[in-house]
Design a protein around this motif. Sequence first.
Motif, PDB file in Angstrom:
ATOM      1  N   UNK A  39       0.794  -1.222   0.000  1.00 37.53           N
ATOM      2  CA  UNK A  39       0.000   0.000   0.000  1.00 37.53           C
ATOM      3  C   UNK A  39       0.829   1.276   0.000  1.00 37.53           C
ATOM      4  N   UNK A  40       2.053   1.197   0.536  1.00 37.35           N
ATOM      5  CA  UNK A  40       2.912   2.374   0.565  1.00 37.35           C
ATOM      6  C   UNK A  40       3.337   2.791  -0.833  1.00 37.35           C
ATOM      7  N   UNK A  41       3.329   1.824  -1.750  1.00 41.59           N
ATOM      8  CA  UNK A  41       3.730   2.132  -3.118  1.00 41.59           C
ATOM      9  C   UNK A  41       2.540   2.607  -3.944  1.00 41.59           C
ATOM     10  N   UNK A  42       1.410   1.911  -3.797  1.00 41.90           N
ATOM     11  CA  UNK A  42       0.271   2.189  -4.647  1.00 41.90           C
ATOM     12  C   UNK A  42      -0.648   3.272  -4.099  1.00 41.90           C
ATOM     13  N   UNK A  43      -0.718   3.375  -2.773  1.00 38.11           N
ATOM     14  CA  UNK A  43      -1.631   4.322  -2.168  1.00 38.11           C
ATOM     15  C   UNK A  43      -1.204   5.755  -2.448  1.00 38.11           C
ATOM     16  N   UNK A  44      -2.154   6.563  -2.854  1.00 36.25           N
ATOM     17  CA  UNK A  44      -1.865   7.959  -3.144  1.00 36.25           C
ATOM     18  C   UNK A  44      -1.650   8.731  -1.846  1.00 36.25           C
ATOM     19  N   UNK A  45      -0.823   9.769  -1.947  1.00 36.81           N
ATOM     20  CA  UNK A  45      -0.576  10.603  -0.782  1.00 36.81           C
ATOM     21  C   UNK A  45      -1.856  11.324  -0.373  1.00 36.81           C
ATOM     22  N   UNK A  46      -2.187  11.255   0.902  1.00 39.72           N
ATOM     23  CA  UNK A  46      -3.395  11.885   1.416  1.00 39.72           C
ATOM     24  C   UNK A  46      -3.261  13.398   1.351  1.00 39.72           C
ATOM     25  N   UNK A  47      -4.253  14.042   0.733  1.00 39.39           N
ATOM     26  CA  UNK A  47      -4.231  15.489   0.608  1.00 39.39           C
ATOM     27  C   UNK A  47      -4.576  16.122   1.944  1.00 39.39           C
ATOM     28  N   UNK A  48      -3.999  17.271   2.181  1.00 37.15           N
ATOM     29  CA  UNK A  48      -4.266  18.012   3.401  1.00 37.15           C
ATOM     30  C   UNK A  48      -5.418  18.963   3.118  1.00 37.15           C
ATOM     31  N   UNK A  49      -6.564  18.717   3.754  1.00 32.36           N
ATOM     32  CA  UNK A  49      -7.768  19.492   3.484  1.00 32.36           C
ATOM     33  C   UNK A  49      -7.569  20.966   3.824  1.00 32.36           C
ATOM     34  N   UNK A  50      -6.857  21.236   4.910  1.00 32.28           N
ATOM     35  CA  UNK A  50      -6.626  22.622   5.311  1.00 32.28           C
ATOM     36  C   UNK A  50      -5.862  23.385   4.239  1.00 32.28           C
ATOM     37  N   UNK A  51      -4.851  22.737   3.659  1.00 28.97           N
ATOM     38  CA  UNK A  51      -4.047  23.394   2.629  1.00 28.97           C
ATOM     39  C   UNK A  51      -4.885  23.684   1.389  1.00 28.97           C
ATOM     40  N   UNK A 361      -3.787  28.513  10.590  1.00 26.33           N
ATOM     41  CA  UNK A 361      -4.042  27.881  11.886  1.00 26.33           C
ATOM     42  C   UNK A 361      -5.540  27.823  12.183  1.00 26.33           C
ATOM     43  N   UNK A 362      -6.250  28.907  11.867  1.00 24.54           N
ATOM     44  CA  UNK A 362      -7.702  28.929  12.075  1.00 24.54           C
ATOM     45  C   UNK A 362      -8.384  27.879  11.216  1.00 24.54           C
ATOM     46  N   UNK A 363      -7.979  27.784   9.946  1.00 22.30           N
ATOM     47  CA  UNK A 363      -8.528  26.752   9.067  1.00 22.30           C
ATOM     48  C   UNK A 363      -8.238  25.359   9.612  1.00 22.30           C
ATOM     49  N   UNK A 364      -7.049  25.164  10.144  1.00 24.21           N
ATOM     50  CA  UNK A 364      -6.668  23.863  10.686  1.00 24.21           C
ATOM     51  C   UNK A 364      -7.550  23.501  11.884  1.00 24.21           C
ATOM     52  N   UNK A 365      -7.835  24.477  12.738  1.00 23.48           N
ATOM     53  CA  UNK A 365      -8.707  24.229  13.893  1.00 23.48           C
ATOM     54  C   UNK A 365     -10.114  23.856  13.440  1.00 23.48           C
ATOM     55  N   UNK A 366     -10.644  24.621  12.492  1.00 23.70           N
ATOM     56  CA  UNK A 366     -12.009  24.389  12.037  1.00 23.70           C
ATOM     57  C   UNK A 366     -12.163  23.076  11.280  1.00 23.70           C
ATOM     58  N   UNK A 367     -11.203  22.777  10.407  1.00 24.41           N
ATOM     59  CA  UNK A 367     -11.344  21.619   9.512  1.00 24.41           C
ATOM     60  C   UNK A 367     -10.801  20.345  10.132  1.00 24.41           C
ATOM     61  N   UNK A 368      -9.574  20.382  10.645  1.00 25.34           N
ATOM     62  CA  UNK A 368      -8.927  19.163  11.114  1.00 25.34           C
ATOM     63  C   UNK A 368      -9.182  18.863  12.596  1.00 25.34           C
ATOM     64  N   UNK A 369      -9.273  19.892  13.401  1.00 23.88           N
ATOM     65  CA  UNK A 369      -9.477  19.663  14.835  1.00 23.88           C
ATOM     66  C   UNK A 369     -10.956  19.506  15.161  1.00 23.88           C
ATOM     67  N   UNK A 370     -11.785  20.450  14.723  1.00 21.05           N
ATOM     68  CA  UNK A 370     -13.210  20.398  15.022  1.00 21.05           C
ATOM     69  C   UNK A 370     -14.011  19.598  14.003  1.00 21.05           C
ATOM     70  N   UNK A 371     -13.410  19.288  12.842  1.00 24.23           N
ATOM     71  CA  UNK A 371     -14.077  18.458  11.844  1.00 24.23           C
ATOM     72  C   UNK A 371     -15.143  19.164  11.035  1.00 24.23           C
ATOM     73  N   UNK A 372     -15.093  20.484  10.954  1.00 25.72           N
ATOM     74  CA  UNK A 372     -16.074  21.229  10.161  1.00 25.72           C
ATOM     75  C   UNK A 372     -15.623  21.288   8.698  1.00 25.72           C
ATOM     76  N   UNK A 373     -15.617  20.175   8.033  1.00 22.88           N
ATOM     77  CA  UNK A 373     -15.089  20.128   6.673  1.00 22.88           C
ATOM     78  C   UNK A 373     -16.131  20.513   5.626  1.00 22.88           C
ATOM     79  N   UNK A 374     -17.387  20.177   5.883  1.00 23.51           N
ATOM     80  CA  UNK A 374     -18.440  20.410   4.894  1.00 23.51           C
ATOM     81  C   UNK A 374     -18.554  21.864   4.460  1.00 23.51           C
TER      82      UNK A 374
END
Length: 419
Positions: A39-51, A361-374
């Motif tokens: 899987x390390x070879x075939x699996x695509x790199x996970x995108x960072x939603x905050x970025x 940092x604010x985006x990271x808190x909202x999206x990755x920490x609190x899970x407000x991705x939608x």
Amino acid sequence: MADPEKIEEGLAHEENMEKKGDKLVEQQQQQQLQEQQQPLVKQKTKRVATLDAFRGLTIVLMILVDDAGGSYARIDHSPWNGCTLADFVMPFFLFIVGVAIALALKKIPKIMDAIKKICLRTLKLLFWGVLLQGGYSHAPNDLVYGVDMKLIRWCGILQRIALVYFIVAVIETLTTKHRPTVLEPGYSSIFTAYCWQWLGGFVAFVIYMTTTYSLYVPDWSFVVSTDSKTTQYTVKCGMRGHLGPACNAVGYVDREVWGINHLYMYPVWQRLKACTHSSPSSGEIRSILAILSGTIGIHYGHVLIHFKGHSERLKQWVSIALGLLIVAIILHFTDAIPINKQLYSFSYVCFTAGAAGIVFSVFYILIDVWGWRTPFLFLEWIGMNAMLIYVLGAQGILPAFVNGWYYKSTNNTLVSNII
């Protein structure tokens, strides 16, 4: 008594069974290892939603100020000293480039392959920069294309991003052998671990400051042509360290390197009363100090890689962002180094990079920490298709497409009827 031959046969049989068992265990272990590694070879790199969301926000901001900046001067680029909404776009892009480089180059199997990819991507950015910002498209107002080679703009936004990307990415790649896998304890360990990257930013800082404050700027002339006549004007300079629109070293370097006809012809500082007759544009040397913006961005990417806890990451990000903002405010309000986008001053780099760090940092808190991705899915989509949106929206292609639908006369367009 037991038959010796049978005993030997039994022992041999047991030995063979043990060997077969050992082989079976070894095969199972190899199979498990392959399953773990595959899987390390075939699996695509996970995108960072905050970025992606932050990149999307920057694209939206750029389109907003491009379309509305002419009507609302408060959000358009600051004429000279100061910082408006539009002045955050370029540094935010460079910040994003830095973060993305750290994530993309965290594992480099072959350095030469990475260098080739960096060079290819740089050439792509340069190509699109010259094509889109060189003057080839006259949309949306004029539905024609073509560029006068005497007036082509060689160094636009994408070209500057390409230069910063190339230098920062090459430093990141060539120092891969010095990259630590585990950081030493202490707040400053993340800085010392990547000292070569910070050294590159410091060299850019020294070159910029030395050139800006010590380069002698002589008198220079430019020509203004109208339908009736052509008039030549002379700007009296003969000085060093001047930070005004007419006699700064940044504009002088631009005119000498690129030529006055190949610079941006409509700088916002023309709105200043004292600048009704001045040089067309200033700022190729801005790309030098812009490397520092990319370096700060790559630091945020390094923090994202090495620190796994949310609190640890935010502690690093927010602290350096606040530090940069404080430095910028002190430099600006003491008149030591004013915040100036046209000159891409050091205080401007600190202020915009600090702002980028806070927003990230604010985006990271909202999206990755609190899970407000939608709520940010639209910005993520824009961020994942940044180049497409940039070409269609910011370069007038989409407005030109909409404006290209007319009835009987080219003045009777869909846009004119709607407005």
